[in-house]
Design an enzyme around this catalytic site. Structure first.
Site, mmCIF file in Angstrom:
data_model
loop_
_atom_site.group_PDB
_atom_site.id
_atom_site.type_symbol
_atom_site.label_atom_id
_atom_site.label_comp_id
_atom_site.label_asym_id
_atom_site.label_seq_id
_atom_site.Cartn_x
_atom_site.Cartn_y
_atom_site.Cartn_z
ATOM 1 N N ASN A 93 55.250 68.296 6.064
ATOM 2 C CA ASN A 93 55.875 66.997 6.302
ATOM 3 C C ASN A 93 55.197 66.398 7.534
ATOM 4 O O ASN A 93 55.478 66.809 8.651
ATOM 5 C CB ASN A 93 57.384 67.204 6.537
ATOM 6 C CG ASN A 93 58.082 65.930 6.972
ATOM 7 O OD1 ASN A 93 57.516 64.835 6.879
ATOM 8 N ND2 ASN A 93 59.315 66.062 7.456
ATOM 9 N N SER A 99 60.352 74.587 13.146
ATOM 10 C CA SER A 99 59.413 75.258 14.056
ATOM 11 C C SER A 99 58.752 76.481 13.422
ATOM 12 O O SER A 99 58.505 77.486 14.091
ATOM 13 C CB SER A 99 60.113 75.622 15.363
ATOM 14 O OG SER A 99 60.581 74.450 15.996
ATOM 15 N N GLY A 108 61.375 70.788 15.359
ATOM 16 C CA GLY A 108 60.588 70.197 16.434
ATOM 17 C C GLY A 108 61.003 70.661 17.820
ATOM 18 O O GLY A 108 60.592 70.076 18.822
ATOM 19 N N LYS A 148 55.498 63.515 8.766
ATOM 20 C CA LYS A 148 56.360 62.533 9.457
ATOM 21 C C LYS A 148 55.549 61.270 9.793
ATOM 22 O O LYS A 148 54.655 60.908 9.031
ATOM 23 C CB LYS A 148 56.988 63.156 10.703
ATOM 24 C CG LYS A 148 57.659 64.495 10.391
ATOM 25 C CD LYS A 148 58.558 64.971 11.488
ATOM 26 C CE LYS A 148 59.062 66.360 11.153
ATOM 27 N NZ LYS A 148 60.107 66.813 12.059
ATOM 28 N N GLU A 193 66.305 63.932 9.752
ATOM 29 C CA GLU A 193 65.953 62.730 10.527
ATOM 30 C C GLU A 193 66.380 61.465 9.786
ATOM 31 O O GLU A 193 66.757 60.470 10.398
ATOM 32 C CB GLU A 193 64.445 62.737 10.843
ATOM 33 C CG GLU A 193 64.117 63.809 11.886
ATOM 34 C CD GLU A 193 62.688 64.318 11.865
ATOM 35 O OE1 GLU A 193 61.824 63.714 11.209
ATOM 36 O OE2 GLU A 193 62.446 65.352 12.515
ATOM 37 N N GLU A 219 66.885 73.520 6.643
ATOM 38 C CA GLU A 219 66.299 73.164 7.933
ATOM 39 C C GLU A 219 67.401 73.009 8.980
ATOM 40 O O GLU A 219 68.034 71.939 9.060
ATOM 41 C CB GLU A 219 65.539 71.849 7.818
ATOM 42 C CG GLU A 219 64.398 71.896 6.825
ATOM 43 C CD GLU A 219 63.326 70.885 7.172
ATOM 44 O OE1 GLU A 219 62.177 71.276 7.294
ATOM 45 O OE2 GLU A 219 63.659 69.700 7.361
ATOM 46 N N HIS A 261 66.166 64.588 4.426
ATOM 47 C CA HIS A 261 65.703 65.185 5.685
ATOM 48 C C HIS A 261 66.690 64.817 6.793
ATOM 49 O O HIS A 261 67.211 63.695 6.824
ATOM 50 C CB HIS A 261 64.291 64.689 6.024
ATOM 51 C CG HIS A 261 63.668 65.468 7.135
ATOM 52 N ND1 HIS A 261 63.980 65.247 8.452
ATOM 53 C CD2 HIS A 261 62.783 66.494 7.129
ATOM 54 C CE1 HIS A 261 63.302 66.098 9.212
ATOM 55 N NE2 HIS A 261 62.572 66.866 8.431
HETATM 56 C C1 PEP Z 1 60.604 69.242 9.532
HETATM 57 O O1 PEP Z 1 60.957 68.248 10.142
HETATM 58 O O2 PEP Z 1 60.654 69.247 8.290
HETATM 59 C C2 PEP Z 1 60.155 70.393 10.300
HETATM 60 C C3 PEP Z 1 60.332 71.565 9.785
HETATM 61 O O3 PEP Z 1 59.598 70.154 11.537
HETATM 62 P P1 PEP Z 1 58.978 71.214 12.575
HETATM 63 O O4 PEP Z 1 58.211 72.234 11.768
HETATM 64 O O5 PEP Z 1 58.098 70.420 13.464
HETATM 65 O O6 PEP Z 1 60.129 71.850 13.264
#
Ligand code: PEP
Length: 252
Positions: A9, A213, A174, A11, A98, A168, A96
């Site tokens: 992803n 992460s 992040g 983003k 976000e 997630e 997601h």
């Molecule tokens: C995400 O937003 O889907 C995600 C997993 O981000 P990150 O790996 O940067 O934590």
């Protein structure tokens, strides 16, 4: 046998030319990783055509990060499922955290987006996960169950066969904090059990990805868990070498 999947992803990162370069590097070095691992990249909408051109002839697949809840018409600034499908997308990330947090996406909106995704032969990558407060209050199972019941339970059996779920935890996205492999397994097993209650044995074929992460250093331990079928990767998907190295984490 469930698919092993590593989905990136991106983003709101990279300019179109940089995105094309990233895709090119993924394709060029993809052979380093077992062909049993399915790679998916989800760039910004503006990059889809250029990235699709780079992926042509490879087995790296294309997805989008979102789609509109409506089919078409007077919805300024929206991008329809039909549009992304026409550009070569096979997948779309929906729900997601976000989008839920910053753009107020509710189960009602997500149900409509699901309809659009399936109408255009897209496989949704449906994200669920609790925030820190909910985890600390021990509410994570209830939160995830509700996110599944309010959207996924509305799918037909046929649609459910074309679904990827991503767990997630919002507190791990992040932030550099990762769920432990045991925490991931515990909730992935719970997600599968919940899906089994509704869809029966078909739940055993549903890929459930971990996201938050995830990086080359921790992927192997997390992917080794029975109910973890891969990862949805944010930050680490922006470097081809890291993204591919995560795919090397599959030992099973
Ligand atoms: C995400 O937003 O889907 C995600 C997993 O981000 P990150 O790996 O940067 O934590």
């Amino acid at each position: 046998m469930r698919k092993k999947i590593v989905a990136g992803n991106w983003k709101m990162n990279t300019l179109p030319q940089e995105g094309a370069e990233l895709a090119k590097n993924v394709v060029a070095n993809r052979g380093e990783v077992c062909s049993c691992v399915n790679f998916i990249v989800c760039p910004p909408f503006t990059h889809l055509s250029m990235v699709a051109a780079e992926l042509k002839g490879s087995d790296v697949e294309l997805g989008a990060q979102n789609c509109a809840a409506e089919e078409k018409g007077a919805y300024t600034g929206e991008i329809s499922a039909q549009m992304i499908a026409a550009l070569g997308c096979k997948y779309v990330i929906l729900g997601h955290s976000e989008r839920r947090q910053y753009y107020g996406e509710t189960s009602e909106t997500l149900n409509k987006k699901m309809v659009q995704a399936y109408a255009n032969n897209l496989t949704p990558i449906y994200c669920v996960g609790e925030n820190l407060q909910e985890r600390e209050a021990g509410e994570h199972f209830n939160v995830v169950k509700k996110q599944l019941e309010e959207v996924i339970f509305n799918l037909s059996e046929e649609q459910f066969k074309n679904l990827i779920v991503a767990y997630e935890p919002v507190w791990a996205i992040g932030t550099g904090k990762t769920a432990t492999a045991d925490q991931a397994q515990e909730i992935h097993a719970f997600i599968r059990k919940t899906l089994r209650e509704k869809f029966g044995a078909a739940a055993d074929d549903c890929a459930i990805l971990y996201g938050g992460s995830c990086k080359p250093a921790n992927a192997a331990e997390i992917f080794a868990k029975e109910d973890v079928d891969g990862g949805l990767i944010g930050g680490a998907a922006l470097k081809a070498a890291d993204f591919l190295a995560i795919g090397k984490g599959f030992a099973k």
